[in-house]
Scaffold this active site. Structure first.
Site, short mmCIF file in Angstrom:
data_model
loop_
_atom_site.label_atom_id
_atom_site.label_comp_id
_atom_site.label_asym_id
_atom_site.label_seq_id
_atom_site.Cartn_x
_atom_site.Cartn_y
_atom_site.Cartn_z
N LYS A 1 47.93 46.22 43.45
CA LYS A 1 46.86 45.44 42.82
C LYS A 1 46.30 46.19 41.61
O LYS A 1 46.09 47.41 41.68
CB LYS A 1 45.73 45.19 43.84
CG LYS A 1 44.45 44.57 43.25
CD LYS A 1 44.63 43.16 42.74
CE LYS A 1 43.38 42.65 42.01
NZ LYS A 1 43.61 41.35 41.34
N CYS B 1 43.85 40.29 32.31
CA CYS B 1 43.06 39.73 33.41
C CYS B 1 42.12 38.67 32.86
O CYS B 1 41.31 38.95 31.98
CB CYS B 1 42.24 40.80 34.12
SG CYS B 1 41.17 40.01 35.35
O1 RRO Z 1 41.77 39.82 39.87
C1 RRO Z 1 41.93 38.79 39.21
O2 RRO Z 1 41.07 37.89 39.14
C2 RRO Z 1 43.16 38.55 38.43
C3 RRO Z 1 43.73 39.49 37.62
BR1 RRO Z 1 43.11 41.26 37.48
C4 RRO Z 1 44.86 39.14 36.82
O3 RRO Z 1 45.42 39.94 36.05
N1 RRO Z 1 45.32 37.88 36.91
C5 RRO Z 1 44.77 36.96 37.73
O4 RRO Z 1 45.22 35.81 37.78
N2 RRO Z 1 43.67 37.31 38.49
#
Ligand code: RRO
Length: 312
Positions: free
Chosen positions: A45, A131
């Site tokens: 993650k 993100c």
């Molecule tokens: O954690 C998120 O909300 C998230 C991330 Br970091 C990302 O790169 N892509 C996404 O769809 N959600």
């Protein structure tokens, strides 16, 4: 005999599939599930220096043709994933591991890269520039000046193989501009695409959004985004230096989808929404479907068709 092996930089994959960062990779339990699956590698993650709880629930929803999420970068902090990667390198020395980083400032990204460099980490590092879900933080991948500034600073600090996770682009002029910037750096790979940011899904009956953060806006994944993923992999394969490899991500539900992403030029393919919906058995199912397609077409290796999309 069908050979599904592939290579990303110094890492050798038994199969071309991985999880997409964010899906089934936040805890050591989930990461161990990936080690025991048909995935050829795993990515952790996206991490920040300090742990984060992320956005309020509900922050993920399945949709008729995919998913919407606004997780808000919940993660256990870099050291948790770095320790996992370094411990797993001893127990599973042949299993490729990618660490995903999503610092909230250039300084935070540089600090994390320094920690990785100072450790025994032997995998690959991916910097998430896309993100879509941290309130008040625009996606870096849509700010080309900032992207160049970050890459310049990062490559002055970090001397190990590095890739970046990109948001989807939607205009040929954007592909030209971004590829022109990326070709100036010794990137090991790009990963395209992150979710299609800031979509909105509505429950017609209740007249409400289906997720709570950001007024219901969230990143879209799954079948909705497959044509966008194919286009981004194809467009970047046509524009990037051959030395920059491509992880293709977005909308893979079947072996046919996987085949198409490789046909566009993907070296490795990641599964997000389908993994969230089906769990780790999705890897074996999709690979079996791919093998059937390859056998029908008379292909023995992924290189037999990688990047070979024909146009009319
Ligand atoms: O954690 C998120 O909300 C998230 C991330 Br970091 C990302 O790169 N892509 C996404 O769809 N959600």
């Amino acid at each position: 005999m069908i050979d599904l092996t592939t290579t990303l930089n110094k890492l050798h994959f038994k199969t071309p599939l991985m999880n997409a960062a964010g899906v089934h990779c936040a805890t050591t339990t989930e990461l161990d599930d990936l080690l025991d699956s048909q995935a050829g590698g795993l990515v952790t993650k996206s991490a920040t220096l300090q742990p984060r709880t992320g956005n309020p629930d509900p922050r993920y929803a399945n949709l008729p043709f995919g998913s919407i999420n606004s997780m808000g970068l919940p993660n256990q902090g870099l050291d948790y994933y770095l320790n996992y990667a370094n411990a797993t390198a001893l127990t599973h020395p042949d299993f490729p591991i990618l660490l995903s980083l999503a610092g909230q400032s250039l300084a935070e990204n540089l600090q994390m890269l320094e920690r990785i460099q100072a450790s025994a980490f032997s995998g690959l590092t991916e910097l998430n520039l896309s993100c879509p879900n941290v309130p008040g933080k625009p996606q870096i991948g849509y700010d080309f000046d900032q992207m160049k500034t970050i890459l310049t600073a990062v490559f002055q600090t970090f001397n190990q193989p590095l890739g970046i996770k990109l948001p989807p682009y939607f205009d040929l002029a954007q592909f030209d501009l971004v590829a022109d910037i990326l070709n100036q750096f010794p990137l090991a790979f790009i990963n395209t695409i992150n979710s299609v940011g800031n979509g909105l899904f509505i429950n017609l009956e209740t007249e409400t959004t289906v997720i709570k953060p950001k007024g219901g806006f969230g990143g879209i994944g799954g079948s909705y985004v497959k044509p966008v993923a194919l286009a981004n992999v194809r467009a970047f394969r046509q524009r990037l230096n051959p030395a920059i490899q491509i992880i293709g991500t977005g909308g893979v539900v079947s072996g046919g989808d996987l085949f198409e992403l490789i046909l566009c030029g993907a070296d490795v393919v990641q599964i997000g929404t389908t993994l969230a919906q089906e769990g780790t058995p999705a890897f074996g199912r999709i690979l079996t479907e791919l093998e059937r397609i390859m056998a029908q077409k008379g292909y023995a290796t992924l290189a037999d068709f990688r990047g070979n999309l024909k146009t009319l």
